[in-house]
Design an enzyme around this catalytic site. Structure first.
Site: not given
Length: 247
Positions: A110, A130
């Site tokens: 990210e 995740e």
């Protein structure tokens, strides 16, 4: 080692994730340090390069200890601090460039998506694993469909799959792709050289517009662009740049 290292070399600031024993995984204090490093930059800094220590990883995302040591009610603070860091990188007043020297996963991915430009070597793996921990991929993972398309983005966030940057569907993520790590620095230097040509003022304005374009439809984006053009055109730095320009 631990807290990201910040080093200025003339107009270039390099921020290095520095926990190689844990694949440069991030603690919350590291996230805050990255935000500080791209905020309130001195005028001499024109470009920020983010990279990782060693050749194993750019970053493995948030350190598992952050999640293991957190209570059930700590999730909002964790993700808010990360979101603030990524917003600081995305909206920094100078161009940001991710030098992907190895695996780039989770929050580190990210972070790379939040940067304006990315340079990587063949074989670098990227992904958002995740979901395999029962945690959703959020904040700047929202940028992923813009680079790899909706179908692959949905596969990545729903399965946690990891991909090489030289795969056809993933390649649009990077602005420069080199064969091996030895070519990274030359590719970064080439991009930095081109980024130092425009004025600092026009790049700051252009970055603000890019953020506006992400948030608004075409009508609002055009209106904002007209206002920004007029403001930047009136600046002394712009007048000087026009005078010295030679095609």
């Amino acid at each position: 080692m631990g807290t990201p290292r910040v080093h200025d070399d003339g107009p270039v600031r390099t921020v290095t994730l520095d926990r190689p024993g844990a694949a440069n995984a991030l603690h919350l204090d590291d996230v805050d340090a990255i935000a500080d490093a791209v905020t309130d930059l001195p005028d001499r800094v024109r470009v920020v390069v983010l990279t990782g220590t060693g050749d194993r990883a750019f970053g493995a995302g948030m350190h598992l200890d952050v999640f293991r040591d957190a209570g059930p009610g700590d999730g909002r603070e964790i993700i808010t601090r990360l979101a603030e860091c990524l917003r600081a990188v995305r909206t920094a007043p100078v161009p940001t460039l991710a030098r992907l020297n190895g695996a780039c996963l989770g929050a580190a991915f990210e972070l790379a998506l939040a940067c304006d430009l990315r340079v990587a070597h063949s074989g670098v793996r990227v992904g958002l694993p995740e979901v395999r921990l029962g945690i959703p991929s959020v904040v700047d993972a929202a940028l992923l469909p813009r680079y790899v398309g909706a179908a692959l983005a949905q596969e990545m966030v729903l399965t946690g799959s990891v991909h090489r940057v030289d795969e056809p569907g993933v390649a649009p993520l990077v602005n420069r792709l080199v064969e091996d790590p030895s070519g990274l620095d030359a590719a970064v230097d080439d991009l930095v050289t081109t980024l130092l040509v425009p004025t600092r003022e026009v790049l700051a304005a252009q970055k603000e517009l890019l953020e506006t374009w992400r948030e608004l439809g075409i009508t609002g984006s055009v209106d904002a662009s007209v206002d920004t053009f007029a403001e930047v055109f009136a600046l002394p730095a712009t007048r000087a740049a026009i005078t010295r320009y030679r095609p």
